[in-house]
Design an enzyme around this catalytic site. Structure first.
Site, mmCIF file in Angstrom:
data_model
loop_
_atom_site.group_PDB
_atom_site.id
_atom_site.type_symbol
_atom_site.label_atom_id
_atom_site.label_comp_id
_atom_site.label_asym_id
_atom_site.label_seq_id
_atom_site.Cartn_x
_atom_site.Cartn_y
_atom_site.Cartn_z
ATOM 1 N N TYR A 142 0.818 -1.212 0.000
ATOM 2 C CA TYR A 142 0.000 0.000 0.000
ATOM 3 C C TYR A 142 0.853 1.264 0.000
ATOM 4 O O TYR A 142 0.460 2.289 -0.526
ATOM 5 C CB TYR A 142 -0.898 0.039 1.252
ATOM 6 N N LYS A 189 2.762 -15.414 2.560
ATOM 7 C CA LYS A 189 3.007 -16.149 1.311
ATOM 8 C C LYS A 189 4.509 -16.418 1.266
ATOM 9 O O LYS A 189 5.218 -15.987 0.352
ATOM 10 C CB LYS A 189 2.508 -15.288 0.130
ATOM 11 N N ASP A 221 -3.296 -18.174 0.371
ATOM 12 C CA ASP A 221 -4.273 -18.854 -0.489
ATOM 13 C C ASP A 221 -4.983 -19.959 0.299
ATOM 14 O O ASP A 221 -6.203 -20.123 0.224
ATOM 15 C CB ASP A 221 -3.626 -19.397 -1.787
ATOM 16 N N ASP A 245 -6.428 -6.886 4.120
ATOM 17 C CA ASP A 245 -7.545 -6.223 3.450
ATOM 18 C C ASP A 245 -8.457 -7.274 2.821
ATOM 19 O O ASP A 245 -9.680 -7.251 2.986
ATOM 20 C CB ASP A 245 -6.988 -5.284 2.367
ATOM 21 N N ASP A 249 -12.388 -8.808 4.332
ATOM 22 C CA ASP A 249 -13.660 -8.731 3.605
ATOM 23 C C ASP A 249 -14.265 -10.122 3.469
ATOM 24 O O ASP A 249 -15.472 -10.318 3.619
ATOM 25 C CB ASP A 249 -13.469 -8.128 2.206
HETATM 26 C C1 IPM Z 1 -10.305 -1.041 4.094
HETATM 27 C C2 IPM Z 1 -10.546 -0.422 2.750
HETATM 28 C C3 IPM Z 1 -9.364 0.491 2.434
HETATM 29 C C4 IPM Z 1 -8.126 -0.371 2.356
HETATM 30 C C5 IPM Z 1 -9.544 1.340 1.153
HETATM 31 C C6 IPM Z 1 -10.793 2.164 1.196
HETATM 32 C C7 IPM Z 1 -8.325 2.198 0.887
HETATM 33 O O1 IPM Z 1 -10.745 -1.392 1.778
HETATM 34 O O2 IPM Z 1 -10.178 -0.285 5.086
HETATM 35 O O3 IPM Z 1 -10.235 -2.259 4.163
HETATM 36 O O4 IPM Z 1 -7.858 -0.987 1.318
HETATM 37 O O5 IPM Z 1 -7.404 -0.420 3.350
HETATM 38 MG MG MG Z 2 -10.874 -3.340 2.545
#
Ligand code: IPM
Ligand code: MG
Length: 371
Positions: A142, A189, A221, A245, A249
């Site tokens: 990032y 990884k 993975d 990240d 999710d």
């Molecule tokens: C999160 C989001 C952020 C990230 C984005 C909005 C930059 O997806 O907080 O997980 O990738 O960190």
């Molecule tokens: Mg995110």
């Protein structure tokens, strides 16, 4: 207790969910005799529209001088669909994380029996799922050097980690594991990436200081697969920025709704609290977004202030709404309650208005009617 909180409502559904959290923080302040002062600041697409800058200096300044930051959501489709845009809403959040040195992002994942039917996974696999992801937040790909060549035919993003960056979050994750079921899983990884091999080496060294914690290692993975196959096996998951990240999710949908998950980003000074969902622009302004991710983030904020009784009351109130079917449209598309109604119900619960004298008829009036 007297605390200064910077509020960044942000984009999309950010303002409407954050306003429910403020209602609830005010109810907590009144009940327990605290004083929370709010300073409203800009960030994201909203800030670009108003100032041309996704993170105005005043926001950084106010955040640095605050006790905590409550943040809504970031992002707007007009930037997502334009790869040439030079200024992007997300740059604001990344810069804020860096400016405040919020190096650890903490995302608890749990499930609610009343929502089991909404999970994409089988109920028997998700009962009692309870783990927490420690995602490194200010390093890795990032924040590495990134470039596209003049012809626009080649691009790169560097991924770099230092020993110190790994150590500081690893210590937090191990300490958390000691307070929980004493298991830590490093997701990396290491069969391919040099940075992952450094993570493994450093985590193995640190593990010697936490002999009561069992450590295991999973390639990302495989971890992505295990989170779906058997999420109960996890307790504390430690990982680098981008893997965190992605798997957070993935993990968030286990509960049945992405709208429920809170997060805390902590570092050296003020900490930031935000729901893990995005700005969900299609729902913005419709009073249908789920405010629970934000409300549970404000519970994490209170925990961070050491106000555990207050945080527990918020969590009890949230459970009470879910168990009684007071839910938003993402959870029940037919019989749903509005974002603002859920905020009111939870603040009423905190103010002792429920459940003793629960008046269903009054509550029903605050419900949507689908004809
Ligand atoms: C999160 C989001 C952020 C990230 C984005 C909005 C930059 O997806 O907080 O997980 O990738 O960190
Ligand atoms: Mg995110």
């Amino acid at each position: 207790m007297n605390k200064n909180i910077v509020v960044i409502e942000g984009d999309g559904i950010g303002p409407e969910v954050t306003r429910q959290s403020i209602k609830i923080l005010n109810a907590v302040a009144e009940k327990f005799g605290h004083e929370f002062n709010y300073t409203y600041c800009l960030m994201g697409a909203d800030a670009i529209d108003k100032t041309g800058n996704p993170l105005p200096d005043e926001t950084i300044e106010a955040a640095l001088n605050s006790d905590a930051i409550l943040f809504g959501a970031i992002g707007h489709p007009k930037y997502d669909n334009d790869p040439t845009a030079k200024v992007r809403p997300e740059q604001g959040l990344l810069k804020l994380r860096k400016s405040l040195q919020l190096f650890a992002n903490i995302r608890p994942v749990s499930t609610y029996p009343s929502l089991h039917h909404l999970s994409p996974l089988k109920t028997k696999n998700i009962e009692d799922v309870d783990f927490i992801i420690y995602r490194e937040l200010t390093g890795g790909i990032y924040f590495g050097k990134k470039e596209t060549n003049a012809e626009g035919t080649l691009a790169f993003d560097d991924c770099t980690y230092t020993k110190e960056e790994i150590e500081r979050i690893a210590h937090l994750a191990f300490k958390q594991a000691q307070l929980r079921r004493k298991k830590l899983t490093l997701v990396d990884k290491a069969n391919v990436l040099e940075t992952s091999r450094l993570w493994r080496k450093v985590v193995k060294e640190i593990a010697l200081e936490y002999k009561d914690v069992d450590v295991d290692f999973l390639f990302v993975d495989n971890a992505a697969m295990q989170i779906i196959l058997n999420p109960k096996q996890f307790d504390v998951v430690l990982t680098e920025n981008m893997f965190g990240d992605i798997i957070s999710d993935e993990a968030s949908v286990i509960s049945g709704s992405l709208g429920l998950l809170p997060s805390a980003s902590i570092g050296k000074g003020a900490a930031l609290f935000e729901p893990i969902h995005g700005s969900y622009p299609q729902a913005a302004g419709k009073d249908i977004a789920n405010p629970l991710g934000s409300i549970l983030s404000s519970a994490m904020l209170l925990d961070h202030f050491g106000l555990h009784k207050e945080a527990t009351l918020i969590r009890d109130a949230v459970n009470w709404t879910l168990e009684n079917g007071f839910v938003t449209k993402d959870i029940d598309p037919v019989n749903f309650y509005f974002t603002t109604t859920i905020g009111e119900l939870i603040s009423d619960y905190i103010g002792n208005k429920f459940p003793a004298d629960i008046n269903r008829e009054n509550i029903e009036l605050r419900k949507s009617t689908i004809i």
